[in-house]
Design a protein around this motif. Structure first.
Motif, mmCIF file in Angstrom:
data_model
loop_
_atom_site.group_PDB
_atom_site.id
_atom_site.type_symbol
_atom_site.label_atom_id
_atom_site.label_comp_id
_atom_site.label_asym_id
_atom_site.label_seq_id
_atom_site.Cartn_x
_atom_site.Cartn_y
_atom_site.Cartn_z
ATOM 1 N N GLY A 166 -17.725 -18.141 8.537
ATOM 2 C CA GLY A 166 -16.274 -18.241 8.524
ATOM 3 C C GLY A 166 -15.744 -19.594 8.960
ATOM 4 N N VAL A 167 -14.749 -20.078 8.228
ATOM 5 C CA VAL A 167 -14.004 -21.280 8.602
ATOM 6 C C VAL A 167 -12.515 -20.960 8.433
ATOM 7 C CG1 VAL A 167 -15.844 -22.877 7.930
ATOM 8 C CG2 VAL A 167 -14.116 -22.252 6.266
ATOM 9 N N PRO A 168 -11.638 -21.664 9.164
ATOM 10 C CA PRO A 168 -10.202 -21.389 9.058
ATOM 11 C C PRO A 168 -9.682 -21.554 7.637
ATOM 12 C CG PRO A 168 -10.672 -22.770 10.962
ATOM 13 C CD PRO A 168 -11.945 -22.688 10.185
ATOM 14 N N ASP A 169 -8.655 -20.784 7.303
ATOM 15 C CA ASP A 169 -8.098 -20.782 5.948
ATOM 16 C C ASP A 169 -7.109 -21.927 5.782
ATOM 17 O OD1 ASP A 169 -7.164 -20.235 3.443
ATOM 18 O OD2 ASP A 169 -6.138 -18.371 3.988
ATOM 19 N N PRO A 170 -7.425 -22.939 4.986
ATOM 20 C CA PRO A 170 -6.480 -24.054 4.828
ATOM 21 C C PRO A 170 -5.248 -23.662 4.022
ATOM 22 C CG PRO A 170 -8.312 -24.308 3.306
ATOM 23 C CD PRO A 170 -8.658 -23.133 4.180
ATOM 24 N N VAL A 171 -5.353 -22.625 3.187
ATOM 25 C CA VAL A 171 -4.219 -22.191 2.370
ATOM 26 C C VAL A 171 -3.095 -21.646 3.250
ATOM 27 C CG1 VAL A 171 -3.505 -20.616 0.522
ATOM 28 C CG2 VAL A 171 -5.725 -21.735 0.406
ATOM 29 N N ALA A 172 -3.425 -21.155 4.442
ATOM 30 C CA ALA A 172 -2.413 -20.597 5.345
ATOM 31 C C ALA A 172 -1.563 -21.670 6.006
ATOM 32 C CB ALA A 172 -3.092 -19.749 6.421
ATOM 33 N N PHE A 173 -1.992 -22.924 5.899
ATOM 34 C CA PHE A 173 -1.269 -24.003 6.579
ATOM 35 C C PHE A 173 0.024 -24.331 5.840
ATOM 36 C CE2 PHE A 173 -0.331 -28.504 7.261
ATOM 37 C CZ PHE A 173 -0.348 -28.582 8.646
ATOM 38 N N ARG A 174 1.088 -24.570 6.611
ATOM 39 C CA ARG A 174 2.364 -25.024 6.053
ATOM 40 C C ARG A 174 2.786 -26.272 6.797
ATOM 41 N NH1 ARG A 174 0.674 -21.813 3.218
ATOM 42 N NH2 ARG A 174 1.640 -19.970 2.285
ATOM 43 N N GLY A 175 2.956 -27.360 6.076
ATOM 44 C CA GLY A 175 3.347 -28.607 6.706
ATOM 45 C C GLY A 175 3.599 -29.658 5.647
ATOM 46 N N THR A 176 3.609 -30.904 6.046
ATOM 47 C CA THR A 176 3.827 -31.988 5.100
ATOM 48 C C THR A 176 2.629 -32.114 4.165
ATOM 49 O OG1 THR A 176 2.790 -33.634 6.536
ATOM 50 C CG2 THR A 176 5.152 -33.227 6.861
ATOM 51 N N ASP A 177 2.816 -32.827 3.084
ATOM 52 C CA ASP A 177 1.716 -33.024 2.132
ATOM 53 C C ASP A 177 0.534 -33.721 2.812
ATOM 54 O OD1 ASP A 177 3.218 -31.847 0.170
ATOM 55 O OD2 ASP A 177 3.829 -33.723 -0.796
ATOM 56 N N ALA A 178 0.826 -34.712 3.658
ATOM 57 C CA ALA A 178 -0.252 -35.445 4.330
ATOM 58 C C ALA A 178 -0.996 -34.537 5.300
ATOM 59 C CB ALA A 178 0.319 -36.655 5.071
ATOM 60 N N ALA A 179 -0.252 -33.709 6.045
ATOM 61 C CA ALA A 179 -0.897 -32.803 6.993
ATOM 62 C C ALA A 179 -1.730 -31.754 6.269
ATOM 63 C CB ALA A 179 0.156 -32.131 7.871
ATOM 64 N N THR A 180 -1.210 -31.257 5.145
ATOM 65 C CA THR A 180 -1.962 -30.265 4.369
ATOM 66 C C THR A 180 -3.250 -30.866 3.822
ATOM 67 O OG1 THR A 180 0.090 -29.127 3.755
ATOM 68 C CG2 THR A 180 -1.854 -28.698 2.400
ATOM 69 N N ALA A 181 -3.166 -32.086 3.317
ATOM 70 C CA ALA A 181 -4.365 -32.753 2.812
ATOM 71 C C ALA A 181 -5.398 -32.926 3.916
ATOM 72 C CB ALA A 181 -3.997 -34.106 2.204
ATOM 73 N N ALA A 182 -4.941 -33.243 5.139
ATOM 74 C CA ALA A 182 -5.866 -33.415 6.261
ATOM 75 C C ALA A 182 -6.560 -32.103 6.609
ATOM 76 C CB ALA A 182 -5.115 -33.948 7.477
ATOM 77 N N VAL A 183 -5.834 -30.985 6.553
ATOM 78 C CA VAL A 183 -6.432 -29.679 6.841
ATOM 79 C C VAL A 183 -7.493 -29.341 5.805
ATOM 80 C CG1 VAL A 183 -5.964 -27.200 6.884
ATOM 81 C CG2 VAL A 183 -4.475 -28.762 8.131
ATOM 82 N N PHE A 184 -7.209 -29.582 4.537
ATOM 83 C CA PHE A 184 -8.207 -29.319 3.490
ATOM 84 C C PHE A 184 -9.414 -30.241 3.641
ATOM 85 C CE2 PHE A 184 -5.030 -26.706 1.557
ATOM 86 C CZ PHE A 184 -5.707 -25.848 0.715
ATOM 87 N N ASN A 185 -9.173 -31.489 4.055
ATOM 88 C CA ASN A 185 -10.306 -32.394 4.305
ATOM 89 C C ASN A 185 -11.199 -31.863 5.419
ATOM 90 O OD1 ASN A 185 -9.613 -34.266 2.347
ATOM 91 N ND2 ASN A 185 -8.415 -35.538 3.750
ATOM 92 N N ASP A 186 -10.590 -31.342 6.485
ATOM 93 C CA ASP A 186 -11.372 -30.804 7.598
ATOM 94 C C ASP A 186 -12.173 -29.575 7.159
ATOM 95 O OD1 ASP A 186 -10.671 -32.674 9.521
ATOM 96 O OD2 ASP A 186 -8.848 -31.613 10.077
#
Length: 295
Positions: free
Chosen positions: A224-244
């Protein structure tokens, strides 16, 4: 193992107290050692040892377990062995077959057969929507498996399309995305489906759902890893979450493909894949945070 991951792990060990701490943790085994004891043994302040342990934990070399008010630290033997194999492969490849300190194979134990080693092993990654994490894992293993593995992904309730940010992070990693699309996991339980050797769930929801009966009795584990789709934020912050998320999956898959499959019996291999899944989730990522946006 990928050279980047090797470099990150070696950088996390690049201090004498960290080497001493790892040695103490390996000797301690499954019972672990409190941070305060490690600090005394290594001759550093508790705050300094906490910093060292955090760095090694982020690199996947150290795990922790809480008992009451005490936090015990343990060496991640799977990561350490993979690091050793990765280094030896580059500098002394002739010694690699003998480098298997964690193997429990005994004479007469069933290790992976020659036929299994000659044929690519099928690996299925599962999550609920099959739109991000499992798709990333499929794409990563398809490349890192180097012909030794065939990667698939599916979901219990697949979405209509792969998430655009998942596609973006895969393209940045120069991974092909044209063939990726959400699929139901029922398709892989059909009689004519490819027989899976491994099935890994990469989201907590999918791990808790009743799975189909997979043909071939594959080995299973939860990664299991955290769900990046659940994140809501700026485009840059969302891209960083998907990168992680991509980085966490990449590190786990790099360890998986480094396992000495030919020398492990089924029980030892099961312990290895479970240990990879038990690696601490990146403390900088934790669970994606919902950020309220104005209407």
């Amino acid at each position: 193992m990928n050279p980047t991951l090797i470099a990150e792990m070696m950088a996390a060990l690049a201090a004498e107290p960290r080497i001493r701490a790892i040695q103490a943790l390996v000797r301690a085994g499954a019972k672990g050692v409190p941070a305060g004891d490690l600090a005394r043994w290594c001759g550093v302040a508790p705050s300094t040892m906490s910093f060292h342990l955090t760095q090694m934990r982020e690199a996947g070399l150290v795990e922790s377990r809480r008992e009451g008010r005490t936090l015990y630290y343990l060496a991640n033997l799977v990561s350490l062995e993979a690091l050793g194999r990765g280094v030896m492969t580059g500098f002394c490849p002739a010694a690699v077959p003998a480098l298997d300190p964690l193997s429990t194979t005994l004479p007469g134990d069933p290790a992976m057969s020659a036929d299994d080693r000659d044929q690519p092993l099928n690996v299925l990654f599962l999550c609920t929507g099959n739109s991000a994490r499992s798709q990333m894992a499929e794409a990563i293993l398809a490349r890192e498996g180097a012909g030794r593995f065939r990667a698939f992904s599916a979901g219990s309730r697949p979405r209509d399309a792969v998430h655009p940010q998942a596609l973006a992070v895969l393209r940045r990693a120069h991974l092909p995305v044209e063939a990726l699309h959400p699929k139901t996991w029922d398709a892989f339980a059909a009689p004519d489906a490819p027989s899976m050797d491994f099935v890994f769930t990469v989201c907590d929801d999918a791990a808790g759902e009743p799975c189909p009966v997979w043909p071939g009795q594959p080995m299973t584990a939860h990664w299991g890893v955290p769900d990046p789709v659940a994140f809501r934020g700026t485009d840059a912050a969302t891209a960083a979450v998907f990168n992680d998320t991509f980085r966490m999956l990449y590190n786990r898959i790099s360890l998986f493909v480094s396992l000495p499959l030919a020398s492990l019996d089924r029980l030892a291999l099961q312990r290895r894949v479970e240990a990879i899944g038990a690696m601490p989730r990146d403390p900088e990522v934790s669970e994606p945070v919902e950020i309220a946006t104005s209407a």
